[in-house]
Design a protein around this motif. Sequence first.
Motif, PDB file in Angstrom:
ATOM      1  N   PRO A 104       0.796  -1.234   0.000  1.00 47.84           N
ATOM      2  CA  PRO A 104       0.000   0.000   0.000  1.00 47.84           C
ATOM      3  C   PRO A 104       0.822   1.274   0.000  1.00 47.84           C
ATOM      4  O   PRO A 104       0.292   2.345  -0.339  1.00 47.84           O
ATOM      5  CB  PRO A 104      -0.843  -0.117   1.281  1.00 47.84           C
ATOM      6  CG  PRO A 104      -0.081  -1.068   2.153  1.00 47.84           C
ATOM      7  CD  PRO A 104       0.574  -2.042   1.218  1.00 47.84           C
ATOM      8  N   GLU A 105       2.099   1.199   0.349  1.00 49.62           N
ATOM      9  CA  GLU A 105       2.928   2.404   0.397  1.00 49.62           C
ATOM     10  C   GLU A 105       3.677   2.664  -0.914  1.00 49.62           C
ATOM     11  O   GLU A 105       4.405   3.642  -1.032  1.00 49.62           O
ATOM     12  CB  GLU A 105       3.928   2.307   1.553  1.00 49.62           C
ATOM     13  CG  GLU A 105       3.254   2.256   2.925  1.00 49.62           C
ATOM     14  CD  GLU A 105       4.236   2.194   4.074  1.00 49.62           C
ATOM     15  OE1 GLU A 105       5.461   2.104   3.801  1.00 49.62           O
ATOM     16  OE2 GLU A 105       3.785   2.236   5.239  1.00 49.62           O
ATOM     17  N   SER A 106       3.502   1.796  -1.907  1.00 49.93           N
ATOM     18  CA  SER A 106       4.189   1.978  -3.189  1.00 49.93           C
ATOM     19  C   SER A 106       3.678   3.209  -3.923  1.00 49.93           C
ATOM     20  O   SER A 106       2.499   3.554  -3.859  1.00 49.93           O
ATOM     21  CB  SER A 106       3.989   0.749  -4.080  1.00 49.93           C
ATOM     22  OG  SER A 106       4.773  -0.342  -3.663  1.00 49.93           O
ATOM     23  N   ASP A 107       4.590   3.832  -4.667  1.00 43.40           N
ATOM     24  CA  ASP A 107       4.259   4.931  -5.570  1.00 43.40           C
ATOM     25  C   ASP A 107       5.060   4.704  -6.851  1.00 43.40           C
ATOM     26  O   ASP A 107       6.278   4.859  -6.843  1.00 43.40           O
ATOM     27  CB  ASP A 107       4.623   6.276  -4.946  1.00 43.40           C
ATOM     28  CG  ASP A 107       4.328   7.456  -5.875  1.00 43.40           C
ATOM     29  OD1 ASP A 107       3.940   7.229  -7.040  1.00 43.40           O
ATOM     30  OD2 ASP A 107       4.484   8.604  -5.422  1.00 43.40           O
ATOM     31  N   PRO A 108       4.407   4.321  -7.945  1.00 43.92           N
ATOM     32  CA  PRO A 108       5.138   4.004  -9.176  1.00 43.92           C
ATOM     33  C   PRO A 108       5.826   5.191  -9.830  1.00 43.92           C
ATOM     34  O   PRO A 108       6.397   5.042 -10.915  1.00 43.92           O
ATOM     35  CB  PRO A 108       4.048   3.431 -10.096  1.00 43.92           C
ATOM     36  CG  PRO A 108       2.977   2.967  -9.177  1.00 43.92           C
ATOM     37  CD  PRO A 108       2.991   3.962  -8.059  1.00 43.92           C
ATOM     38  N   ALA A 109       5.795   6.351  -9.190  1.00 43.97           N
ATOM     39  CA  ALA A 109       6.468   7.515  -9.752  1.00 43.97           C
ATOM     40  C   ALA A 109       7.528   8.073  -8.810  1.00 43.97           C
ATOM     41  O   ALA A 109       8.017   9.187  -9.027  1.00 43.97           O
ATOM     42  CB  ALA A 109       5.447   8.604 -10.083  1.00 43.97           C
ATOM     43  N   ASP A 110       7.918   7.305  -7.772  1.00 45.92           N
ATOM     44  CA  ASP A 110       8.859   7.855  -6.779  1.00 45.92           C
ATOM     45  C   ASP A 110      10.292   7.395  -6.982  1.00 45.92           C
ATOM     46  O   ASP A 110      11.177   7.730  -6.189  1.00 45.92           O
ATOM     47  CB  ASP A 110       8.390   7.509  -5.361  1.00 45.92           C
ATOM     48  CG  ASP A 110       8.439   6.014  -5.052  1.00 45.92           C
ATOM     49  OD1 ASP A 110       8.768   5.221  -5.966  1.00 45.92           O
ATOM     50  OD2 ASP A 110       8.118   5.628  -3.913  1.00 45.92           O
ATOM     51  N   GLY A 111      10.569   6.613  -8.038  1.00 52.15           N
ATOM     52  CA  GLY A 111      11.929   6.162  -8.282  1.00 52.15           C
ATOM     53  C   GLY A 111      12.430   5.114  -7.317  1.00 52.15           C
ATOM     54  O   GLY A 111      13.646   4.916  -7.184  1.00 52.15           O
TER      55      GLY A 111
END
Length: 296
Positions: free
Chosen positions: A207-214
């Motif tokens: 749930p803490e993933s962000d596909p735009a955070d590198g």
Amino acid sequence: MLNPAAGHGRASREWPQVEALLRASGTSFSLIRESTRERALARLRALPPGPVVAVGGDGTAGALLPALAAGQRPLALVPLGTGNDFAGWLGLHGLGCLPDLLAGRAQARRLDLLRVQWQGPQGSGERLLMNGLGMGFDAQLTAALPRAPGWLPGQARYLWAALGTLAQMRLHQGAVRVDGQVLSSGPTCLCAVMNGTRYGGGFLISPESDPADGRLNVVVGQSLSRARLPAMMLKVAQGRHLAAAQVVHATGQTAAVTWQEPAWLHLDGDVVGEVTSLQAEVLPGALTLLGPARSG
């Protein structure tokens, strides 16, 4: 790109509607409908530059990633697969952003990809991923998904396969490292390396993933018994498992997993077999994804 088998034939059934929209807009297009990833990639690379529309599930888009990486071609999703997990994170369903694309309103955003290399008894391989991967029990039940009743929706199919696979669950001795630091060492029931937040038709494994955070995210289920696994799966469905004592997680640029005995592996929901080691790295901003016009 059309995958007629996606969504148990849903993509094939709804293709006439997609085609009608394309033709009504006067858009010139080439249909790629090949039986293998290699042939689909060859067809795509032979075409002139332009947006690519993936009609199917996450795996349909994933098959085209080598020709899309580094912004070579923008991608639009028409999520007609079984789980549609990456599209679900984007809030896409049905025809996705196709109407916005045809009307010239689609907006582009740069998202990360994962590059994964693995070794196992059957050899080695490498692949680009859009959403993520799972190893151990997670991959075993993914292999069981095709046997689930076709009328079940994505998350219910995952639960059906999980209950059927539970008796076969075994812990794997191994080590998981993130950016070279040990995250987990010892008995492990599953390990997920994620770019997106969910898999299995909506299970919020990361749930803490962000596909735009590198960065990539790693979630490991440690020494978890068969009796406690169903309750843990309910927590995963709601994204409430990261605080559990049996779960460890971390974020970084690289991940490495080694097993004393081969463990099952799936890549964006595609089961590739048993492996003994795996390395993953994030490729920041490698994918240009087209989405619907944002309000406001």
